[in-house]
Design a protein around this motif. Structure first.
Motif, PDB file in Angstrom:
ATOM      1  N   SER A  63       0.797  -1.225   0.000  1.00  0.00           N
ATOM      2  CA  SER A  63       0.000   0.000   0.000  1.00  0.00           C
ATOM      3  C   SER A  63       0.834   1.282   0.000  1.00  0.00           C
ATOM      4  CB  SER A  63      -0.963   0.020   1.189  1.00  0.00           C
ATOM      5  OG  SER A  63      -0.255   0.196   2.396  1.00  0.00           O
ATOM      6  N   MET A  64       2.160   1.182   0.122  1.00  0.00           N
ATOM      7  CA  MET A  64       2.994   2.385   0.176  1.00  0.00           C
ATOM      8  C   MET A  64       4.055   2.406  -0.926  1.00  0.00           C
ATOM      9  SD  MET A  64       1.700   4.235   2.532  1.00  0.00           S
ATOM     10  CE  MET A  64       2.937   5.458   2.899  1.00  0.00           C
ATOM     11  N   THR A  98      -0.339   0.057  11.276  1.00  0.00           N
ATOM     12  CA  THR A  98      -0.300   0.290   9.840  1.00  0.00           C
ATOM     13  C   THR A  98       0.735   1.364   9.532  1.00  0.00           C
ATOM     14  OG1 THR A  98      -1.644   0.710   7.873  1.00  0.00           O
ATOM     15  CG2 THR A  98      -2.155   2.023   9.822  1.00  0.00           C
ATOM     16  N   LYS A 100       1.245   4.452   6.959  1.00  0.00           N
ATOM     17  CA  LYS A 100       0.493   5.290   6.023  1.00  0.00           C
ATOM     18  C   LYS A 100       1.060   6.712   6.055  1.00  0.00           C
ATOM     19  CE  LYS A 100      -2.856   2.408   4.766  1.00  0.00           C
ATOM     20  NZ  LYS A 100      -2.112   1.179   4.619  1.00  0.00           N
ATOM     21  N   ARG A 101       0.631   7.511   5.082  1.00  0.00           N
ATOM     22  CA  ARG A 101       0.974   8.939   5.085  1.00  0.00           C
ATOM     23  C   ARG A 101      -0.115   9.671   5.864  1.00  0.00           C
ATOM     24  NH1 ARG A 101       4.828  11.456   2.695  1.00  0.00           N
ATOM     25  NH2 ARG A 101       5.131   9.891   1.057  1.00  0.00           N
ATOM     26  N   LEU A 111      -5.456   8.513   7.019  1.00  0.00           N
ATOM     27  CA  LEU A 111      -4.244   7.723   6.816  1.00  0.00           C
ATOM     28  C   LEU A 111      -4.255   7.316   5.352  1.00  0.00           C
ATOM     29  CD1 LEU A 111      -4.367   5.579  10.069  1.00  0.00           C
ATOM     30  CD2 LEU A 111      -3.001   7.632   9.631  1.00  0.00           C
ATOM     31  N   LYS A 112      -3.381   7.937   4.568  1.00  0.00           N
ATOM     32  CA  LYS A 112      -3.397   7.781   3.119  1.00  0.00           C
ATOM     33  C   LYS A 112      -2.469   6.664   2.657  1.00  0.00           C
ATOM     34  CE  LYS A 112      -3.833  11.198   0.370  1.00  0.00           C
ATOM     35  NZ  LYS A 112      -5.126  10.861  -0.175  1.00  0.00           N
ATOM     36  N   SER A 113      -3.004   5.838   1.791  1.00  0.00           N
ATOM     37  CA  SER A 113      -2.200   4.832   1.111  1.00  0.00           C
ATOM     38  C   SER A 113      -1.450   5.511  -0.023  1.00  0.00           C
ATOM     39  CB  SER A 113      -3.085   3.728   0.543  1.00  0.00           C
ATOM     40  OG  SER A 113      -3.703   3.025   1.587  1.00  0.00           O
ATOM     41  N   GLU A 114      -0.335   4.942  -0.401  1.00  0.00           N
ATOM     42  CA  GLU A 114       0.423   5.448  -1.549  1.00  0.00           C
ATOM     43  C   GLU A 114       0.370   4.402  -2.656  1.00  0.00           C
ATOM     44  OE1 GLU A 114       2.063   8.347  -2.058  1.00  0.00           O
ATOM     45  OE2 GLU A 114       1.724   9.252  -0.101  1.00  0.00           O
ATOM     46  N   HIS A 118      -5.144   0.519  -2.970  1.00  0.00           N
ATOM     47  CA  HIS A 118      -5.493   0.433  -1.556  1.00  0.00           C
ATOM     48  C   HIS A 118      -6.208   1.715  -1.135  1.00  0.00           C
ATOM     49  CE1 HIS A 118      -2.283  -2.521  -1.999  1.00  0.00           C
ATOM     50  NE2 HIS A 118      -2.868  -3.147  -1.000  1.00  0.00           N
ATOM     51  N   ASP A 120      -7.665   4.869   1.111  1.00  0.00           N
ATOM     52  CA  ASP A 120      -7.269   5.691   2.246  1.00  0.00           C
ATOM     53  C   ASP A 120      -8.190   5.357   3.407  1.00  0.00           C
ATOM     54  OD1 ASP A 120      -5.464   6.893   0.546  1.00  0.00           O
ATOM     55  OD2 ASP A 120      -6.740   8.637   0.163  1.00  0.00           O
TER      56      ASP A 120
END
Length: 145
Positions: A63-64, A98, A100-101, A111-114, A118, A120
């Motif tokens: 996811s990142m 987790t 996340k960004r 909490l953002k996925s990159e 996936h 957010d």
């Protein structure tokens, strides 16, 4: 993206016979005139601000990937740093770890996925969110053991 291993502290300095300070190295044809230093360096000194608050965690999942974090990479995570909008963090959301960004906007936390594959995670008001630490470096493996 979840954590695959328990975090471990950065304890003793890692000394290697490499460059004393980072230099730019071309990915094309190497220059024979380039000067090289072959003295010891201390990676802990170069990469860690607070040794007692810094841990190594292993990322698991995909996811990142657009942040440069691949499955199996190790992250240096500093628990002494105050998380800011845009930081990559190790978060504990309702008891689940987790990576996340962190996005903070208009009093809302996401909490953002990159990775487009996936979703957010918009943190609901009644959820328990703890930012365990701020990721400062990712060690991306080019050669797996």
């Amino acid at each position: 993206m979840m954590l695959a291993l328990s975090p471990r502290p950065v304890d003793e300095p890692t000394v290697l016979m490499l460059q004393a300070s980072p230099i730019a190295v071309a990915c094309g044809f190497p220059s024979p005139a380039q000067d090289y230093y072959d003295g010891p360096i201390d990676l802990t000194e170069m990469l860690v601000d607070d040794q007692e608050a810094t841990f190594i965690v292993r990322a698991s999942g995909h996811s990142m990937t657009e942040a440069g974090i691949s499955d199996g990479d190790e992250l240096l995570v500093d628990r002494s740093k105050r998380p800011r909008d845009g930081d990559v963090v190790v978060a504990v959301l309702d008891g689940q770890l987790t990576i996340k960004r962190l996005q903070i906007s208009a009093g809302r936390v996401t909490l953002k996925s990159e990775s487009a594959e996936h979703p957010d995670v918009a943190v609901p008001e009644l959820s328990e969110l703890v930012i365990w630490g701020v990721a400062t470096f990712s060690i991306h493996h080019l050669r797996r053991p």
